[in-house]
Design a protein around this motif. Structure first.
Motif, PDB file in Angstrom:
ATOM      1  N   VAL A 132       0.502  -1.487  -0.022  1.00  0.00           N
ATOM      2  CA  VAL A 132       0.238  -0.096  -0.320  1.00  0.00           C
ATOM      3  C   VAL A 132       0.997   1.762  -0.275  1.00  0.00           C
ATOM      4  O   VAL A 132       0.819   2.392  -0.283  1.00  0.00           O
ATOM      5  N   GLU A 133       1.661   0.800   0.325  1.00  0.00           N
ATOM      6  CA  GLU A 133       2.680   2.567   1.036  1.00  0.00           C
ATOM      7  C   GLU A 133       4.158   2.358  -0.444  1.00  0.00           C
ATOM      8  O   GLU A 133       3.559   3.448  -1.129  1.00  0.00           O
ATOM      9  N   ALA A 134       3.809   2.153  -1.118  1.00  0.00           N
ATOM     10  CA  ALA A 134       4.483   1.590  -2.720  1.00  0.00           C
ATOM     11  C   ALA A 134       3.130   1.637  -3.748  1.00  0.00           C
ATOM     12  O   ALA A 134       4.276   2.416  -4.927  1.00  0.00           O
ATOM     13  N   SER A 135       2.365   1.954  -3.183  1.00  0.00           N
ATOM     14  CA  SER A 135       0.896   2.590  -4.502  1.00  0.00           C
ATOM     15  C   SER A 135       1.104   3.781  -4.365  1.00  0.00           C
ATOM     16  O   SER A 135       0.187   4.565  -5.169  1.00  0.00           O
ATOM     17  N   LYS A 136       1.638   4.977  -3.740  1.00  0.00           N
ATOM     18  CA  LYS A 136       1.561   6.066  -3.648  1.00  0.00           C
ATOM     19  C   LYS A 136       2.694   6.870  -3.495  1.00  0.00           C
ATOM     20  O   LYS A 136       2.331   7.743  -3.660  1.00  0.00           O
ATOM     21  N   ILE A 137       3.265   6.171  -4.366  1.00  0.00           N
ATOM     22  CA  ILE A 137       4.793   6.677  -4.112  1.00  0.00           C
ATOM     23  C   ILE A 137       4.823   6.818  -5.918  1.00  0.00           C
ATOM     24  O   ILE A 137       5.111   7.730  -5.593  1.00  0.00           O
ATOM     25  N   GLY A 138       4.076   7.376  -6.819  1.00  0.00           N
ATOM     26  CA  GLY A 138       3.564   8.350  -7.782  1.00  0.00           C
ATOM     27  C   GLY A 138       3.342   9.468  -7.634  1.00  0.00           C
ATOM     28  O   GLY A 138       3.419  10.378  -8.520  1.00  0.00           O
ATOM     29  N   ASP A 139       2.321   8.993  -6.389  1.00  0.00           N
ATOM     30  CA  ASP A 139       2.072  10.794  -5.464  1.00  0.00           C
ATOM     31  C   ASP A 139       2.558  11.457  -5.244  1.00  0.00           C
ATOM     32  O   ASP A 139       2.659  12.678  -5.114  1.00  0.00           O
ATOM     33  N   GLU A 140       3.501  10.820  -4.490  1.00  0.00           N
ATOM     34  CA  GLU A 140       5.149  11.760  -3.553  1.00  0.00           C
ATOM     35  C   GLU A 140       5.879  12.018  -4.734  1.00  0.00           C
ATOM     36  O   GLU A 140       6.358  12.667  -4.640  1.00  0.00           O
ATOM     37  N   LEU A 141       5.934  11.419  -5.503  1.00  0.00           N
ATOM     38  CA  LEU A 141       7.192  11.790  -6.959  1.00  0.00           C
ATOM     39  C   LEU A 141       5.974  12.662  -7.728  1.00  0.00           C
ATOM     40  O   LEU A 141       7.049  13.731  -7.927  1.00  0.00           O
ATOM     41  N   TYR A 142       5.426  13.097  -7.579  1.00  0.00           N
ATOM     42  CA  TYR A 142       4.216  14.021  -8.296  1.00  0.00           C
ATOM     43  C   TYR A 142       4.539  15.553  -7.534  1.00  0.00           C
ATOM     44  O   TYR A 142       4.971  16.368  -8.461  1.00  0.00           O
ATOM     45  N   SER A 143       3.866  14.782  -6.496  1.00  0.00           N
ATOM     46  CA  SER A 143       4.572  16.574  -5.356  1.00  0.00           C
ATOM     47  C   SER A 143       5.471  16.913  -5.323  1.00  0.00           C
ATOM     48  O   SER A 143       5.689  18.449  -5.187  1.00  0.00           O
ATOM     49  N   ILE A 144       6.576  16.243  -5.445  1.00  0.00           N
ATOM     50  CA  ILE A 144       8.430  16.539  -5.497  1.00  0.00           C
ATOM     51  C   ILE A 144       8.201  17.206  -7.638  1.00  0.00           C
ATOM     52  O   ILE A 144       9.445  18.834  -7.476  1.00  0.00           O
ATOM     53  N   LYS A 149      13.653   8.903  -3.886  1.00  0.00           N
ATOM     54  CA  LYS A 149      14.485   8.460  -4.895  1.00  0.00           C
ATOM     55  C   LYS A 149      15.220   7.061  -4.145  1.00  0.00           C
ATOM     56  O   LYS A 149      14.272   5.565  -4.570  1.00  0.00           O
ATOM     57  N   ILE A 150      15.863   7.601  -2.771  1.00  0.00           N
ATOM     58  CA  ILE A 150      16.759   6.080  -2.374  1.00  0.00           C
ATOM     59  C   ILE A 150      15.437   5.437  -1.439  1.00  0.00           C
ATOM     60  O   ILE A 150      15.779   4.240  -1.556  1.00  0.00           O
ATOM     61  N   ASP A 151      14.737   6.516  -0.368  1.00  0.00           N
ATOM     62  CA  ASP A 151      13.643   5.129   0.201  1.00  0.00           C
ATOM     63  C   ASP A 151      12.616   4.504  -1.356  1.00  0.00           C
ATOM     64  O   ASP A 151      12.591   3.479  -0.199  1.00  0.00           O
ATOM     65  N   LYS A 152      11.673   5.136  -1.675  1.00  0.00           N
ATOM     66  CA  LYS A 152      11.483   4.976  -2.776  1.00  0.00           C
ATOM     67  C   LYS A 152      12.240   3.413  -3.843  1.00  0.00           C
ATOM     68  O   LYS A 152      11.369   1.915  -4.056  1.00  0.00           O
ATOM     69  N   GLU A 153      13.165   3.244  -4.004  1.00  0.00           N
ATOM     70  CA  GLU A 153      13.657   2.080  -4.402  1.00  0.00           C
ATOM     71  C   GLU A 153      13.747   0.772  -3.424  1.00  0.00           C
ATOM     72  O   GLU A 153      13.721  -0.175  -3.977  1.00  0.00           O
ATOM     73  N   LYS A 154      14.436   1.666  -2.145  1.00  0.00           N
ATOM     74  CA  LYS A 154      14.026   0.740  -1.000  1.00  0.00           C
ATOM     75  C   LYS A 154      12.937  -0.085  -1.407  1.00  0.00           C
ATOM     76  O   LYS A 154      12.830  -1.452  -0.588  1.00  0.00           O
ATOM     77  N   LEU A 155      11.806   0.233  -0.921  1.00  0.00           N
ATOM     78  CA  LEU A 155      10.112   0.281  -0.681  1.00  0.00           C
ATOM     79  C   LEU A 155      10.508  -0.747  -2.370  1.00  0.00           C
ATOM     80  O   LEU A 155       9.840  -1.884  -1.369  1.00  0.00           O
ATOM     81  N   ILE A 156      10.405  -0.339  -3.325  1.00  0.00           N
ATOM     82  CA  ILE A 156      10.311  -1.109  -4.558  1.00  0.00           C
ATOM     83  C   ILE A 156      10.799  -2.795  -4.153  1.00  0.00           C
ATOM     84  O   ILE A 156      10.050  -3.316  -4.615  1.00  0.00           O
ATOM     85  N   GLN A 157      11.828  -2.742  -3.705  1.00  0.00           N
ATOM     86  CA  GLN A 157      13.287  -4.048  -3.756  1.00  0.00           C
ATOM     87  C   GLN A 157      12.303  -4.564  -2.680  1.00  0.00           C
ATOM     88  O   GLN A 157      12.119  -5.837  -2.812  1.00  0.00           O
ATOM     89  N   GLU A 158      11.291  -4.273  -1.372  1.00  0.00           N
ATOM     90  CA  GLU A 158      11.010  -4.706  -0.707  1.00  0.00           C
ATOM     91  C   GLU A 158       9.433  -5.061  -1.536  1.00  0.00           C
ATOM     92  O   GLU A 158       9.393  -6.978  -0.985  1.00  0.00           O
ATOM     93  N   ASN A 188       8.417  -1.198 -11.385  1.00  0.00           N
ATOM     94  CA  ASN A 188      10.264  -0.985 -10.805  1.00  0.00           C
ATOM     95  C   ASN A 188      10.079   0.073 -11.852  1.00  0.00           C
ATOM     96  O   ASN A 188      10.725   0.190 -11.826  1.00  0.00           O
ATOM     97  N   ASP A 189       9.230  -0.526 -12.961  1.00  0.00           N
ATOM     98  CA  ASP A 189      10.151  -0.387 -14.375  1.00  0.00           C
ATOM     99  C   ASP A 189       9.044   0.852 -14.931  1.00  0.00           C
ATOM    100  O   ASP A 189      10.163   2.159 -15.160  1.00  0.00           O
ATOM    101  N   ALA A 190       8.304   1.224 -14.142  1.00  0.00           N
ATOM    102  CA  ALA A 190       7.531   2.356 -14.357  1.00  0.00           C
ATOM    103  C   ALA A 190       8.364   3.929 -13.320  1.00  0.00           C
ATOM    104  O   ALA A 190       8.137   4.953 -14.336  1.00  0.00           O
ATOM    105  N   PHE A 191       8.769   3.484 -12.070  1.00  0.00           N
ATOM    106  CA  PHE A 191       9.388   4.176 -11.915  1.00  0.00           C
ATOM    107  C   PHE A 191      10.644   4.098 -12.099  1.00  0.00           C
ATOM    108  O   PHE A 191      10.773   5.477 -12.235  1.00  0.00           O
ATOM    109  N   HIS A 192      11.538   3.298 -12.674  1.00  0.00           N
ATOM    110  CA  HIS A 192      12.751   4.137 -13.079  1.00  0.00           C
ATOM    111  C   HIS A 192      12.108   4.360 -14.782  1.00  0.00           C
ATOM    112  O   HIS A 192      13.810   5.635 -14.939  1.00  0.00           O
TER     113      HIS A 192
END
Length: 151
Positions: A59-71, A92-101, A119-123
Motif C-alpha cells: 500500500v505504501e508503494a502504491s503511493k509512490i507516484g503521488d509522492e513523486l508528483y509532489s516533488i 528516490k533512495i527510500d522508494k527504490e528500497k520500498l519497491i525492492q522490498e 519497478n520499471d515504471a518507477f525507473h
C-alpha cells in the motif's frame, strides 16, 4: 465388559485406580492435542502477521507516484532546485528500497509481474525527471535570469 471385570476379581480399589488412570490418559491426550493445535495457530498467526506487513508495504508503494508528483510539481512551480534536489535524492533512495522490498516479498507469479512492472515504471518516471525535465527547468531558470538582466 462388566462381567469380565467382575470375574477377574477386580476390587473397588482397583476399579477406581483403573478409572482414574483412564481419565488421566484421556486428559493427557486432550492436552497434547491442544498444545499441538496452539503451536500450529501460533505459527499461522506469525505467518499472517508477516503477510499483513507485506500488504502494508504494498500500500505504501502504491503511493509512490503521488509522492513523486509532489516533488516534481514543487520543482516546476517553485524553481527551488537546491531544495528539490535534496528531497528528490532522499525520496528516490527510500522508494527504490520500498519497491525492492515489495519485489522480494512477492509470492505469486502475478505479484512478481506487477512488482516488476511497478519497478520499471518507477525507473522510467525517474529517468524522465532526471534526464529531461530537470535540464529543461534549469534552462528555463537561466533564460529567466538573462531576461531579468536585459531589462
Amino acid at each position: 465388559m462388566k462381567d469380565y471385570i467382575k470375574n477377574k476379581g477386580f476390587t473397588v480399589k482397583k476399579k477406581l485406580i483403573l478409572l482414574i488412570l483412564l481419565v488421566v490418559m484421556v486428559t493427557s491426550a486432550l492436552m497434547l492435542i491442544t498444545v499441538i493445535s496452539m503451536s500450529k495457530l501460533g505459527a499461522f498467526q506469525d505467518d499472517q502477521y508477516l503477510k499483513s506487513q507485506v500488504a502494508v508495504t504494498a500500500v505504501e508503494a502504491s503511493k509512490i507516484g503521488d509522492e513523486l508528483y509532489s516533488i516534481i510539481a514543487d520543482s516546476i512551480i517553485n524553481h527551488n532546485m537546491e531544495e528539490t534536489d535534496k528531497e528528490w535524492s532522499k525520496m528516490k533512495i527510500d522508494k527504490e528500497k520500498l519497491i525492492q522490498e515489495v519485489i522480494e516479498n512477492s509470492d505469486t507469479d502475478e505479484e512478481k509481474a506487477l512488482a516488476s512492472t511497478a519497478n520499471d515504471a518507477f525507473h522510467k518516471y525517474v529517468d524522465i525527471y532526471e534526464n529531461k525535465l530537470i535540464s529543461l527547468l534549469r534552462q528555463e531558470r537561466v533564460y529567466k535570469i538573462q531576461l531579468k538582466n536585459q531589462r
